[in-house]
Every structure is written in structure tokens, then in C-alpha cells.
Design a protein around this motif. Structure first.
Motif, PDB file in Angstrom:
ATOM      1  N   UNK A 108      -9.516   1.767 -11.831  1.00 26.32           N
ATOM      2  CA  UNK A 108      -8.607   2.821 -12.286  1.00 26.32           C
ATOM      3  C   UNK A 108      -8.471   3.962 -11.277  1.00 26.32           C
ATOM      4  N   UNK A 109      -8.387   3.610 -10.001  1.00 27.26           N
ATOM      5  CA  UNK A 109      -8.240   4.612  -8.945  1.00 27.26           C
ATOM      6  C   UNK A 109      -6.776   5.028  -8.821  1.00 27.26           C
ATOM      7  N   UNK A 110      -6.553   6.321  -8.589  1.00 30.73           N
ATOM      8  CA  UNK A 110      -5.238   6.810  -8.160  1.00 30.73           C
ATOM      9  C   UNK A 110      -5.300   6.891  -6.641  1.00 30.73           C
ATOM     10  N   UNK A 111      -4.580   6.002  -5.971  1.00 28.77           N
ATOM     11  CA  UNK A 111      -4.722   5.843  -4.516  1.00 28.77           C
ATOM     12  C   UNK A 111      -3.553   6.498  -3.788  1.00 28.77           C
ATOM     13  N   UNK A 112      -3.835   7.644  -3.171  1.00 28.97           N
ATOM     14  CA  UNK A 112      -2.838   8.391  -2.414  1.00 28.97           C
ATOM     15  C   UNK A 112      -3.054   8.243  -0.903  1.00 28.97           C
ATOM     16  N   UNK A 113      -3.691   7.161  -0.453  1.00 24.75           N
ATOM     17  CA  UNK A 113      -4.089   7.092   0.957  1.00 24.75           C
ATOM     18  C   UNK A 113      -2.979   6.598   1.884  1.00 24.75           C
ATOM     19  N   UNK A 114      -2.420   5.444   1.615  1.00 22.11           N
ATOM     20  CA  UNK A 114      -1.537   4.803   2.595  1.00 22.11           C
ATOM     21  C   UNK A 114      -0.073   5.190   2.392  1.00 22.11           C
ATOM     22  N   UNK A 115       0.657   5.249   3.496  1.00 21.89           N
ATOM     23  CA  UNK A 115       2.096   5.474   3.451  1.00 21.89           C
ATOM     24  C   UNK A 115       2.834   4.189   3.169  1.00 21.89           C
ATOM     25  N   UNK A 116       2.561   3.621   2.003  1.00 20.14           N
ATOM     26  CA  UNK A 116       3.098   2.309   1.637  1.00 20.14           C
ATOM     27  C   UNK A 116       3.853   2.457   0.321  1.00 20.14           C
ATOM     28  N   UNK A 117       5.156   2.783   0.372  1.00 20.80           N
ATOM     29  CA  UNK A 117       5.893   3.122  -0.849  1.00 20.80           C
ATOM     30  C   UNK A 117       5.937   1.980  -1.848  1.00 20.80           C
ATOM     31  N   UNK A 118       5.872   2.344  -3.137  1.00 22.77           N
ATOM     32  CA  UNK A 118       5.881   1.352  -4.206  1.00 22.77           C
ATOM     33  C   UNK A 118       7.291   0.928  -4.588  1.00 22.77           C
ATOM     34  N   UNK A 119       8.313   1.587  -4.028  1.00 23.30           N
ATOM     35  CA  UNK A 119       9.706   1.239  -4.335  1.00 23.30           C
ATOM     36  C   UNK A 119      10.034  -0.114  -3.703  1.00 23.30           C
ATOM     37  N   UNK A 120      10.725  -0.956  -4.440  1.00 19.28           N
ATOM     38  CA  UNK A 120      11.094  -2.283  -3.933  1.00 19.28           C
ATOM     39  C   UNK A 120      12.331  -2.205  -3.022  1.00 19.28           C
ATOM     40  N   UNK A 121      12.390  -3.043  -1.991  1.00 19.97           N
ATOM     41  CA  UNK A 121      13.638  -3.131  -1.224  1.00 19.97           C
ATOM     42  C   UNK A 121      14.791  -3.551  -2.139  1.00 19.97           C
TER      43      UNK A 121
END
Length: 388
Positions: free
Chosen positions: A28-41
Motif C-alpha cells: 500500500x505504498x504511495x510511490x512518487x519516485x519515478x517520472x513514469x506517468x500513469x496516463x495511457x497513450x
């Protein structure tokens, strides 16, 4: 025991990845580390990649990439920024912007050459320069403007061994756009000292509040000494497709193409066909991106500004927020690790991006608003415990 190379020993995993990996140990981590957007192409982009696979377009392309894609990139820049480039001689398609940056450096540098890197800086710049057996010269002055650098410090760092300056605007991690007067000063320095400017512009697709952006290549005399690095990862949320490109003078692209043949041969072909679709201009496939991330930015900034001991300024661009933690009395790595242990929120210590950033942590708002709000609650809980 096999002896590994000295240069490989100089390259260390980043704190970004350290925190990302540590976060995997918790539920249950809130992961703000990587610049990897969750929006789909956009579906059209995904369909183009799948169609390429179904049609058997899964072999090699030219080392520099499909000519059709390089032509589309040319048209894209002419349409968006008014620049005209030769698709045959001035463009190479790479396995993400990262490979493009590495090949560009490898094309320029001899052992012991120096590359000036103003802080705050993207962590991989330093590592890549070392991988080229060259010397990264980080310009990192804690007395400079907050999350910025002094042009005077850049000029003082120039030696007979200096070959290039890397600029990242809009900036990862700061979210700032380098002011135009600084860009003009850097251009003048580059011309006076015969330096190459490597301009990492992958975030110019994510600029807020109608803030203006101009590329250094638009300055007279800079086109012939500028290497532009770009990618589809951020603009079209295609991080895992590993597709980027470099626009540079003919001699640099020719050298990079030769090196690419010996490193990866070419970028993945289905990804190249997806890139053609994304950049073709038939649809503005990234038109909703700025709206999505503007809302997330506002939610995050408003939330952080309500937390005692924390300060932040809304970023001009990117999906990163730098948060000033100095009032907590903690340095960035300690804060990040204790936050993760206490409330399972992962973010990146500012020290990753230079000593002058050690009073900051970076939050990537690449999660949906519900998770951002939950992350804010947990950060507030952690800071309130610190106050007690």
C-alpha cells in the motif's frame, strides 16, 4: 572472481532507484519516485504499434531509424516551432532520450574531456559522462537562486578540456524553465569558448499557465553547435516504448548512427510505427496531458502548502514538485527514508540532484488525484509527528 572495469565501478545506482526499490518492500505504498506517468497513450498510438506487430513490421530498420519517422519528426518541428531540419542528415531515432543523450556524449568526448552540468541536474548526466571516460563538472552553488544556477559559475568552470554544457529546460527536478536571459548568456559563452550545448528538452510538452518556452537553437549561431534531445515518453506517455530522437548537426548524427549500429542496431520497429502515428499531426494526441497534470499539480501544491514546516512553489512545467523541507531540520535522504518507513510514501531526496538541493525532496505527481490526496494526508501525518 572476474575483475570489472574501473569506469563501471564509478557508476552507482541513483537515490531515485534506491527509494523506488525500497518502496517495493512495503504494501500500500504511495510511490512518487519515478517520472513514469500513469496516463495511457492514445488508443490510436497503441493500435499503430499493435498493427505493426500484426503486419510483421518487427525486423530491423535503418540504424538511424525509419526515414518516414525522421520525416514526420521534421514536419512536427516545422509545425510546432518553425524549425526545418534535414531528415536524412540531422535526425536519428534512438532507444529513448537516454540512449540519445549517451550516444551524443560518446560522439563528442575523448578521455578526460570535461562536460559542465549546472545543478539541479538529471542524475544520469553525471553517470553517462563518466561512462564515456570523461569528467563531469557539476556547477552547484548553494548561494545561487533557489533551484537554479549562476551563469557566472558556469563560465568560471570552463577549462581547455571543456567540450560541452548540458542544459535541461524545462528542468527535471525543479520544474523550472531556464530564463531566456540565461539561455542567451549561455549561448554567448558557448560561441566564445567553442563549446557544444546539449539541450535536453523532453519536458517542453508539459508547460503550465501559458508560460513561454524558446529553444536555444533559435539563437543565431547556435544551430551548428546544439544537440537537441527529445522523446515520446513524456509527451505521449510512452515511457516503456523506449523511443526518442536527437536533432543535431550532420557530423554528430553520422557519428551517432555509426555508434548506434554497434550498440542496439536501431530502435524497436513497432515503437517507431507508433511514434509516426503520435507525431503525425492527424490528431493532437497529447492535448489532454497539460490539463490532466495541471489539475494534479494544483491539488498537490495546495495540499503541501497546508502542511506545517513544508514550503513549495508551483512548477512552471514537468510533473515534478520540489518541496522545501529545511524547517524540519532533516536533510533530504533522512527525510525520504523516514517518511517511507513511517507512512509508506516514497519520494526522491533532493541531494540526488546536487548538494544545493539537499533541503528539498522531489514528488512526481504521476499518480491519479485520489492517490495524490492520500499521499498528502500521509505526509501531513508524518510532519505533524515531527512537530511533536
Amino acid at each position: 572472481m572476474i575483475k570489472v572495469s574501473e569506469v563501471s565501478q564509478q557508476v552507482q545506482p541513483s537515490l531515485t532507484r534506491k527509494l523506488f526499490n525500497l518502496a517495493k518492500q512495503y504494501d500500500n505504498v504511495i510511490d512518487f519516485t519515478l517520472g513514469d506517468p500513469d496516463v495511457q497513450p492514445h488508443q490510436d498510438i497503441k493500435d499503430a504499434g499493435c498493427r505493426a506487430i500484426q503486419q510483421g513490421k518487427t525486423r530491423y530498420s535503418q540504424n538511424a531509424g525509419l526515414l518516414e519517422l525522421r520525416q514526420v519528426i521534421t514536419q512536427y518541428y516545422k509545425r510546432k516551432e518553425g524549425f526545418e531540419f534535414d531528415p536524412l542528415k540531422e535526425i536519428i531515432v534512438t532507444v529513448g532520450a537516454m540512449e540519445g543523450l549517451y550516444l551524443a556524449l560518446l560522439s563528442l568526448l575523448d578521455p578526460e574531456d570535461e562536460v559542465i552540468i549546472p545543478a539541479p541536474y538529471y542524475v544520469n548526466y553525471v553517470q553517462m559522462v563518466k561512462m564515456c571516460h570523461a569528467v563531469p563538472v557539476v556547477v552547484d552553488n548553494p548561494n545561487a537562486d533557489a533551484l537554479s544556477f549562476n551563469v557566472e559559475d558556469v563560465e568560471k568552470s570552463i577549462t581547455p578540456k571543456t567540450r560541452a554544457i548540458i542544459i535541461n529546460t524545462p528542468s527535471n527536478p525543479s520544474g523550472k524553465i531556464i530564463p531566456w536571459e540565461k539561455i542567451e548568456q549561455l549561448a554567448q559563452i558557448a560561441k566564445e569558448h567553442d563549446l557544444v550545448v546539449i539541450a535536453d528538452e523532453v519536458y517542453k510538452c508539459l508547460i503550465y499557465d501559458q508560460t513561454l518556452f524558446k529553444s536555444i537553437v533559435s539563437i543565431e549561431g547556435m544551430r551548428e553547435r546544439t544537440i537537441l534531445i527529445n522523446s515520446l515518453s513524456k509527451e505521449f506517455c510512452m515511457t516503456g516504448w523506449r523511443i526518442g530522437y536527437v536533432i543535431a548537426p550532420e557530423e554528430v548524427v553520422a557519428t551517432m548512427t555509426k555508434l548506434q549500429e554497434n550498440v542496439v542496431a536501431c530502435a524497436p520497429l513497432p515503437s517507431q510505427y507508433a511514434a509516426i502515428q503520435a507525431l503525425s499531426g492527424e490528431e493532437n494526441y497529447s492535448r489532454n496531458m497539460v490539463d490532466i497534470f495541471t489539475k494534479r499539480r494544483n491539488v498537490l501544491v495546495e495540499g503541501i502548502q497546508t502542511i506545517p514546516l513544508l514550503k513549495c512553489t508551483p512548477p512552471d512545467a514537468t510533473f515534478y514538485l520540489m518541496v522545501d523541507i529545511s524547517a524540519t531540520g532533516m536533510k533530504s535522504e533522512e527525510f525520504a527514508i523516514e517518511l517511507l518507513k513511517s507512512v509508506q510514501v516514497a519520494l526522491v531526496p533532493g541531494i540526488t540532484y546536487g548538494v544545493s538541493c539537499d533541503n528539498y525532496v522531489r514528488i512526481a505527481f504521476t499518480l491519479d488525484e485520489e492517490k495524490i490526496r492520500e499521499g498528502i494526508k500521509r505526509i501531513a501525518s508524518f510532519v505533524n509527528q515531527l512537530k511533536k
